[in-house]
Design a protein around this motif. Sequence first.
Motif, PDB file in Angstrom:
ATOM      1  N   LEU A  91      16.016 -23.950  -2.435  1.00 48.42           N
ATOM      2  CA  LEU A  91      15.674 -22.538  -2.447  1.00 48.42           C
ATOM      3  C   LEU A  91      16.833 -21.671  -1.982  1.00 48.42           C
ATOM      4  O   LEU A  91      17.344 -21.822  -0.871  1.00 48.42           O
ATOM      5  CB  LEU A  91      14.464 -22.281  -1.545  1.00 48.42           C
ATOM      6  CG  LEU A  91      13.127 -22.883  -1.985  1.00 48.42           C
ATOM      7  CD1 LEU A  91      12.053 -22.581  -0.938  1.00 48.42           C
ATOM      8  CD2 LEU A  91      12.709 -22.327  -3.345  1.00 48.42           C
ATOM      9  N   ALA A  92      17.223 -20.749  -2.850  1.00 46.99           N
ATOM     10  CA  ALA A  92      18.235 -19.762  -2.483  1.00 46.99           C
ATOM     11  C   ALA A  92      17.591 -18.573  -1.778  1.00 46.99           C
ATOM     12  O   ALA A  92      18.280 -17.781  -1.128  1.00 46.99           O
ATOM     13  CB  ALA A  92      18.980 -19.280  -3.720  1.00 46.99           C
ATOM     14  N   GLY A  93      16.259 -18.463  -1.922  1.00 43.36           N
ATOM     15  CA  GLY A  93      15.597 -17.333  -1.301  1.00 43.36           C
ATOM     16  C   GLY A  93      14.107 -17.532  -1.179  1.00 43.36           C
ATOM     17  O   GLY A  93      13.500 -18.347  -1.881  1.00 43.36           O
ATOM     18  N   LEU A  94      13.529 -16.771  -0.270  1.00 42.68           N
ATOM     19  CA  LEU A  94      12.084 -16.742  -0.065  1.00 42.68           C
ATOM     20  C   LEU A  94      11.645 -15.300   0.072  1.00 42.68           C
ATOM     21  O   LEU A  94      12.240 -14.528   0.836  1.00 42.68           O
ATOM     22  CB  LEU A  94      11.699 -17.507   1.207  1.00 42.68           C
ATOM     23  CG  LEU A  94      10.272 -17.297   1.732  1.00 42.68           C
ATOM     24  CD1 LEU A  94       9.249 -17.898   0.760  1.00 42.68           C
ATOM     25  CD2 LEU A  94      10.110 -17.891   3.126  1.00 42.68           C
ATOM     26  N   VAL A  95      10.612 -14.931  -0.662  1.00 42.90           N
ATOM     27  CA  VAL A  95       9.990 -13.614  -0.523  1.00 42.90           C
ATOM     28  C   VAL A  95       8.642 -13.811   0.152  1.00 42.90           C
ATOM     29  O   VAL A  95       7.768 -14.504  -0.378  1.00 42.90           O
ATOM     30  CB  VAL A  95       9.793 -12.923  -1.890  1.00 42.90           C
ATOM     31  CG1 VAL A  95       9.042 -11.605  -1.711  1.00 42.90           C
ATOM     32  CG2 VAL A  95      11.144 -12.688  -2.558  1.00 42.90           C
ATOM     33  N   HIS A  96       8.488 -13.212   1.316  1.00 41.85           N
ATOM     34  CA  HIS A  96       7.242 -13.290   2.082  1.00 41.85           C
ATOM     35  C   HIS A  96       6.583 -11.917   2.001  1.00 41.85           C
ATOM     36  O   HIS A  96       6.962 -10.983   2.690  1.00 41.85           O
ATOM     37  CB  HIS A  96       7.559 -13.669   3.532  1.00 41.85           C
ATOM     38  CG  HIS A  96       6.387 -13.661   4.464  1.00 41.85           C
ATOM     39  ND1 HIS A  96       5.949 -12.501   5.077  1.00 41.85           N
ATOM     40  CD2 HIS A  96       5.571 -14.647   4.895  1.00 41.85           C
ATOM     41  CE1 HIS A  96       4.922 -12.785   5.855  1.00 41.85           C
ATOM     42  NE2 HIS A  96       4.667 -14.086   5.772  1.00 41.85           N
ATOM     43  N   SER A  97       5.623 -11.796   1.107  1.00 38.07           N
ATOM     44  CA  SER A  97       4.929 -10.515   0.911  1.00 38.07           C
ATOM     45  C   SER A  97       3.443 -10.749   1.143  1.00 38.07           C
ATOM     46  O   SER A  97       2.620 -10.628   0.237  1.00 38.07           O
ATOM     47  CB  SER A  97       5.198  -9.981  -0.504  1.00 38.07           C
ATOM     48  OG  SER A  97       4.622  -8.707  -0.686  1.00 38.07           O
ATOM     49  N   ILE A  98       3.126 -11.096   2.376  1.00 37.57           N
ATOM     50  CA  ILE A  98       1.778 -11.506   2.742  1.00 37.57           C
ATOM     51  C   ILE A  98       1.288 -10.668   3.916  1.00 37.57           C
ATOM     52  O   ILE A  98       1.980 -10.565   4.940  1.00 37.57           O
ATOM     53  CB  ILE A  98       1.745 -12.994   3.146  1.00 37.57           C
ATOM     54  CG1 ILE A  98       2.243 -13.880   1.997  1.00 37.57           C
ATOM     55  CG2 ILE A  98       0.351 -13.410   3.587  1.00 37.57           C
ATOM     56  CD1 ILE A  98       2.429 -15.332   2.388  1.00 37.57           C
ATOM     57  N   ALA A  99       0.131 -10.073   3.763  1.00 34.64           N
ATOM     58  CA  ALA A  99      -0.460  -9.324   4.874  1.00 34.64           C
ATOM     59  C   ALA A  99      -1.966  -9.269   4.680  1.00 34.64           C
ATOM     60  O   ALA A  99      -2.453  -9.189   3.553  1.00 34.64           O
ATOM     61  CB  ALA A  99       0.110  -7.903   4.943  1.00 34.64           C
ATOM     62  N   PHE A 100      -2.667  -9.317   5.793  1.00 36.19           N
ATOM     63  CA  PHE A 100      -4.125  -9.225   5.732  1.00 36.19           C
ATOM     64  C   PHE A 100      -4.649  -8.657   7.038  1.00 36.19           C
ATOM     65  O   PHE A 100      -4.203  -9.026   8.124  1.00 36.19           O
ATOM     66  CB  PHE A 100      -4.762 -10.593   5.492  1.00 36.19           C
ATOM     67  CG  PHE A 100      -6.274 -10.553   5.528  1.00 36.19           C
ATOM     68  CD1 PHE A 100      -6.984 -10.149   4.405  1.00 36.19           C
ATOM     69  CD2 PHE A 100      -6.973 -10.882   6.679  1.00 36.19           C
ATOM     70  CE1 PHE A 100      -8.376 -10.086   4.437  1.00 36.19           C
ATOM     71  CE2 PHE A 100      -8.366 -10.830   6.717  1.00 36.19           C
ATOM     72  CZ  PHE A 100      -9.061 -10.419   5.585  1.00 36.19           C
ATOM     73  N   ALA A 101      -5.613  -7.740   6.914  1.00 35.32           N
ATOM     74  CA  ALA A 101      -6.323  -7.216   8.079  1.00 35.32           C
ATOM     75  C   ALA A 101      -7.767  -6.987   7.673  1.00 35.32           C
ATOM     76  O   ALA A 101      -8.048  -6.494   6.578  1.00 35.32           O
ATOM     77  CB  ALA A 101      -5.697  -5.911   8.562  1.00 35.32           C
ATOM     78  N   ASP A 102      -8.666  -7.357   8.544  1.00 34.17           N
ATOM     79  CA  ASP A 102     -10.094  -7.244   8.261  1.00 34.17           C
ATOM     80  C   ASP A 102     -10.646  -5.983   8.917  1.00 34.17           C
ATOM     81  O   ASP A 102     -10.547  -5.814  10.135  1.00 34.17           O
ATOM     82  CB  ASP A 102     -10.811  -8.477   8.811  1.00 34.17           C
ATOM     83  CG  ASP A 102     -12.291  -8.500   8.439  1.00 34.17           C
ATOM     84  OD1 ASP A 102     -12.653  -7.840   7.454  1.00 34.17           O
ATOM     85  OD2 ASP A 102     -13.061  -9.183   9.139  1.00 34.17           O
TER      86      ASP A 102
END
Length: 276
Positions: A91-102
């Motif tokens: 992996l040359a890169g990682l995109v972390h586009s994760i969010a959650f709120a209840d």
Amino acid sequence: MNPSEPAFDFLGLSGKTVLVMGVANKKSVAFRIAKILESTGVDVIYSVRSESRKASLEKLLAGRRIIICDVEKQAEIDALATTLSSDGTRLAGLVHSIAFADYPDGIRPFHETTRTQFLQAIDISAYSLTTVCNSLKEIFDRDASVVTIGISTTRMASESYGFMAPIKAALESSLAFLTKSFSRFSEVRFNSVAAGLLKTSASAGIPGYVDSYLYAEKVIPRGRAVETDEVASTAVFLLSPRSSGITAQSIVVDAGMSINYFDASVVSAVTAADID
């Protein structure tokens, strides 16, 4: 230039592999990032949280490699790393586009946030970055780039965002610590795109968000809100070797909103309303 010749790879990403986590639909920041990456010749691997999400993306991501990974479950994070490692993925890169709120009862005063709400949100939205990177560390290129999606300010007590600003602050703070700890064995970089208010499906579900979005359009100097592709383009730059000198930073993409809270027309409208 001969039309048959490939375009100059300015970003230096062509032929590399990037894992994108967090695509929910075509309006997702993660999806827009992935589309730009694919257009530059990147092999994008997608990770989504469930089989049902994978099924809902069948047409949108037709022909792409999609791996299931619920970041609330360490076993699935480990399985993701094992799957990628077993086929020789680097992996040359990682995109972390994760969010959650209840928000089961809508937006409540911050001091009424429950332990369950807060801990679940910080697990999914902040801690997941650390544990995913730890699991993937053996398959990152030495100079890989990790990009997560933050918010333009974690100090603004925006009532419409509930308790997520402190969660995003924890996410932002972790960038420095991840950069430092990974520097013991690599040159992996960790950065965030601190986005202004966006028109996404996820944000539309936050109580009161639409009003804040409309307000942002009044305060932003150019008179229109930040576009998802503007955030995505910044993320792609941070993923590329062109940003090799940038790490442990949050790059604000808010179209200048933060310099214009006291715009005369907005102030006049508010004071006139108070008089009425």
